[in-house]
Enzyme design. Structure first.
Site, PDB file in Angstrom:
ATOM      1  NE  ARG A 288      -3.847   2.257   0.403  1.00  0.00           N
ATOM      2  CZ  ARG A 288      -5.035   2.208   1.030  1.00  0.00           C
ATOM      3  NH1 ARG A 288      -5.429   1.067   1.582  1.00  0.00           N
ATOM      4  NH2 ARG A 288      -5.792   3.273   1.105  1.00  0.00           N
TER       5      ARG A 288
ATOM      6  CG  HIS B  39      15.722 -13.259   4.222  1.00  0.00           C
ATOM      7  ND1 HIS B  39      15.840 -14.633   4.173  1.00  0.00           N
ATOM      8  CD2 HIS B  39      16.469 -12.793   3.188  1.00  0.00           C
ATOM      9  CE1 HIS B  39      16.619 -14.969   3.150  1.00  0.00           C
ATOM     10  NE2 HIS B  39      17.010 -13.868   2.546  1.00  0.00           N
TER      11      HIS B  39
ATOM     12  NE  ARG C  66      14.515 -13.212  -0.675  1.00  0.00           N
ATOM     13  CZ  ARG C  66      13.921 -13.812   0.349  1.00  0.00           C
ATOM     14  NH1 ARG C  66      13.179 -13.108   1.182  1.00  0.00           N
ATOM     15  NH2 ARG C  66      14.068 -15.108   0.554  1.00  0.00           N
TER      16      ARG C  66
ATOM     17  CD  GLU D 162      16.195 -15.976   8.146  1.00  0.00           C
ATOM     18  OE1 GLU D 162      15.906 -16.845   8.983  1.00  0.00           O
ATOM     19  OE2 GLU D 162      15.507 -15.764   7.121  1.00  0.00           O
TER      20      GLU D 162
ATOM     21  CG  HIS E   5      10.991 -22.280   4.448  1.00  0.00           C
ATOM     22  ND1 HIS E   5      11.477 -21.099   3.934  1.00  0.00           N
ATOM     23  CD2 HIS E   5      10.083 -22.726   3.566  1.00  0.00           C
ATOM     24  CE1 HIS E   5      10.904 -20.844   2.772  1.00  0.00           C
ATOM     25  NE2 HIS E   5      10.043 -21.826   2.529  1.00  0.00           N
TER      26      HIS E   5
END
Length: 239
Positions: A18, A43, A45, A70, A190
């Site tokens: 948003r 994590h 990226r 991570e 995970h």
């Protein structure tokens, strides 16, 4: 007791869909710790599709439990982690365009690279963990990297849990036992969820920490964040 670290990437995903600052990643981290979470995982990226570099720096002073970052150890990631100095860094070999993490390290092939990266983090006093498939033969090489822990990639366990949970668990148990021989701590993450977590945690030795994001945040839509964190902590409790 196995620690619960909550991955808040999904909070950032909703915010970024948003624009603006809602829901707040920083407020979520504070609340989660207030509700009993024993760590916060992110994590980031390179494309900043969820957690941004700005988030990383804003979260650091707010995480009073354990901060776990991570990521794939490209140079910009390494430099950021060395500057922020979280309690733990988890190295994950995901491609830049991967939707989510989908494989552990081949520590034999990447042994030299991982040794060099991990040495940088350890010199800075940061605990290191390497993301690993459930493969006992790989543990020896994970230990040779100098890592403190492995993080078991648990997608296969979650996928096969309902069909045959004992069979699904077996390679993870074998890998964790091998890690114990080499003095490596064991983390996991995970697709762990309220449905499959307890059996895993009750049967994996030396399980120090689980990192859970997608399932926990999804379940919180129905149960509320505080109730969901408490439900996870009950799954991890040893009575």
């Amino acid at each position: 007791m196995t620690k619960l670290s909550v991955n808040i990437n999904k909070i950032a995903t909703i915010r970024n869909a948003r624009g603006g600052e809602l829901p707040s990643v920083t407020e979520a981290a504070v609340k989660l710790q207030d509700f009993g979470a024993q760590g916060i995982t992110i994590h980031p990226r390179p494309d900043e599709r969820h957690i941004t570099r700005k988030d990383v720096y804003e979260l650091k002073p707010l995480v009073h439990t354990e901060f776990n970052i991570e990521g794939n150890p490209h140079r910009p990631f390494i430099d950021m982690v060395l500057e922020v100095k979280p309690e733990q860094v988890t190295l994950v070999p995901d491609a830049d365009n991967a939707i989510t993490s989908n494989a552990g390290w081949n520590c034999e092939i990447h042994l030299g690279f991982l040794r060099n990266v991990i040495a940088e983090f350890k010199d800075a006093g940061i605990r290191t963990s390497v993301f690993l498939d459930p493969n006992p033969a790989m543990v020896k090489y994970a230990a040779e990297t100098g890592a403190d822990r492995i993080e078991l990639y648990t997608e296969a366990y979650a996928k096969n849990y309902l069909q045959n949970k004992k069979k699904a668990l077996q390679p993870y148990l074998e890998t964790a036992l091998e890690a114990e021989k080499y003095g490596l701590g064991v983390n996991a993450g995970h697709d762990l969820s309220l449905e499959n977590l307890k059996y895993f945690a009750d049967n994996i030795p030396n399980l120090l920490e689980v990192s859970i994001g997608h399932a926990l945040i999804s379940e919180a839509l129905y149960m509320g964040l505080e109730n969901t964190v408490q439900a996870y902590l009950k799954r991890l409790a040893k009575w």
